[in-house]
Design an enzyme around this catalytic site. Structure first.
Site, PDB file in Angstrom:
ATOM      1  NE  ARG A 154       1.712   7.314 -14.062  1.00  0.00           N
ATOM      2  CZ  ARG A 154       1.811   6.080 -13.304  1.00  0.00           C
ATOM      3  NH1 ARG A 154       0.860   5.093 -13.810  1.00  0.00           N
ATOM      4  NH2 ARG A 154       2.472   6.034 -12.234  1.00  0.00           N
ATOM      5  CB  ILE A 155      -3.969   6.630 -12.488  1.00  0.00           C
ATOM      6  CG1 ILE A 155      -2.487   6.220 -12.395  1.00  0.00           C
ATOM      7  CG2 ILE A 155      -5.060   6.555 -11.429  1.00  0.00           C
ATOM      8  CD1 ILE A 155      -2.673   5.880 -11.188  1.00  0.00           C
ATOM      9  NE  ARG A 236       2.065   8.953  -2.054  1.00  0.00           N
ATOM     10  CZ  ARG A 236       1.835   7.935  -3.481  1.00  0.00           C
ATOM     11  NH1 ARG A 236       0.930   7.791  -3.668  1.00  0.00           N
ATOM     12  NH2 ARG A 236       3.247   7.476  -4.063  1.00  0.00           N
ATOM     13  CG  ASP A 260      -4.994   1.994  -1.529  1.00  0.00           C
ATOM     14  OD1 ASP A 260      -5.215   1.564  -1.176  1.00  0.00           O
ATOM     15  OD2 ASP A 260      -4.566   2.739  -2.428  1.00  0.00           O
ATOM     16  CD  GLU A 265      -0.301   5.060   3.464  1.00  0.00           C
ATOM     17  OE1 GLU A 265       1.495   4.470   2.278  1.00  0.00           O
ATOM     18  OE2 GLU A 265      -1.253   5.735   2.146  1.00  0.00           O
ATOM     19  CG  HIS A 285      -1.511   2.904  -0.487  1.00  0.00           C
ATOM     20  ND1 HIS A 285      -0.025   4.690   0.128  1.00  0.00           N
ATOM     21  CD2 HIS A 285      -0.224   3.353  -1.868  1.00  0.00           C
ATOM     22  CE1 HIS A 285       0.513   4.403  -1.061  1.00  0.00           C
ATOM     23  NE2 HIS A 285      -0.042   4.331  -2.115  1.00  0.00           N
ATOM     24  N   GLY A 287      -3.791   0.060  -3.664  1.00  0.00           N
ATOM     25  CA  GLY A 287      -3.725   1.340  -5.223  1.00  0.00           C
ATOM     26  C   GLY A 287      -2.655   0.656  -6.952  1.00  0.00           C
TER      27      GLY A 287
END
Length: 329
Positions: A154-155, A236, A260, A265, A285, A287
């Site tokens: 989808r992205i 990722r 990103d 994290e 991160h 996005g």
């Protein structure tokens, strides 16, 4: 129900329209990040429904063993940070729609923003201007270049649409079913992985991190990229072989990266290699971190809580725990 929301760093969730869905429930929001199991167990000791924001906090057996009142974990994305087997043992239901049927335009827009920032050296030029320098380098035009999409979901589909507007060629490499969808959308697919990395001016990663995709981008793949090419990762960090990206950037293939996502994290080590290399643009991160995208997320997350409270759970990812979870007092 007693509902706890973890890791709302900017105290954003209470300001979303969807938060009103939890009216009548006892909701606690934590705006810091805690990893210590003892502190988390104390915070969550009375929690019945736990809301997670993506993968910010790992929910493993040592913590779950100390949460006798927990009935439901509600989130929206993939769940490598949740010990599903431990949830099953304790009768804890996990609900996640996993973005079913909804593009993430926020992530696609950030992907595009990182591309532009990297090829036009926007952060570097800004820093130089503030330091009293004028035009420290020459950028690259995107029109006519080849954008490679590794993965086509989808992205990536949204990113491909933006590429057309910028006059770029799009080349896809992905598993067979994804390549078939790309072809149906009028896109070209590479004949093999090796040729894909060699041909692209920009490679953007768009895959979920699962055991089969961990380390799927190897040092050899990166070495095939052009010296002037750009690697973009808004998916990722674990998709790339450990240590391979830093080594490749130091070797000059690819020439740039826009990142990103990180192995650790939150990343607070200012000496981390990706933060110190001059040919890397990094963001923390973000996005999916827009108010619009969070509203989409939390409509699903809160509706999952309401469905559970009504005795009709939805988007269940561990049905083995469903019967035990609903039978709990």
């Amino acid at each position: 129900m007693k509902v706890t929301i973890l890791d709302d760093w900017f105290d954003t969730i209470r300001g979303l329209p969807s938060f009103a869905r939890l009216a009548g429930h006892d909701v606690t929001v934590w705006t810091d990040h805690v990893e210590d199991v003892d502190r988390l167990a104390e915070r969550l000791c009375d929690t019945e429904a736990l809301v997670l924001i993506r993968e910010r906090t790992a929910i493993r057996a040592p913590l779950l063993d100390r949460l006798p009142k927990l009935r439901l974990i509600s989130q929206r994305s993939v769940y490598p940070h949740i010990d599903i087997e431990a949830c099953n043992r304790h009768g804890i239901l996990v609900s996640s729609s996993q973005h079913e049927g909804t593009p993430c335009y926020a992530a696609a827009e950030l992907t595009w923003g990182l591309m532009l920032a990297a090829v036009r050296q926007i952060p570097q030029q800004m820093a130089a201007l503030k330091a009293g320098l004028w035009q420290i380098g020459v950028g690259t035009t995107l029109r006519g270049k080849t954008l490679g999409l590794y993965g086509y979901g989808r992205i990536a589909k949204a990113v491909a649409e933006y590429a057309r507007a910028f006059g770029m060629k799009v080349l896809v490499w992905a598993r067979e079913a994804s390549r078939e969808r790309a072809v149906a959308d009028g896109l070209a697919c590479a004949s093999d992985k090796e040729g894909f990395f060699a041909a692209c001016d920009i490679v953007s990663l768009h895959m979920r991190l699962v055991p089969a995709t961990r380390g799927i981008v190897t040092a050899a793949d990166l070495a095939r990229m052009k010296p002037g090419a750009l690697l973009v990762n808004t998916s990722r960090a674990g998709l790339i072989e450990p240590g391979a990206l830093v080594a490749a950037l130091r070797a000059g293939r690819p020439g740039m990266a826009a990142i990103d996502v990180f192995d650790v994290e939150p990343l607070r080590d200012t000496a981390a290699p990706l933060l110190t290399l001059p040919n890397v643009v990094c963001t923390p991160h973000i996005g999916y971190v827009t108010r619009e995208e969070l509203e989409i997320h939390f409509i699903d997350i809160f509706d999952q809580i309401l469905a559970y409270a009504a005795g009709t759970p939805i988007n269940v990812v561990n049905p083995a725990a469903a019967a035990a979870a609903l039978d709990r007092p």
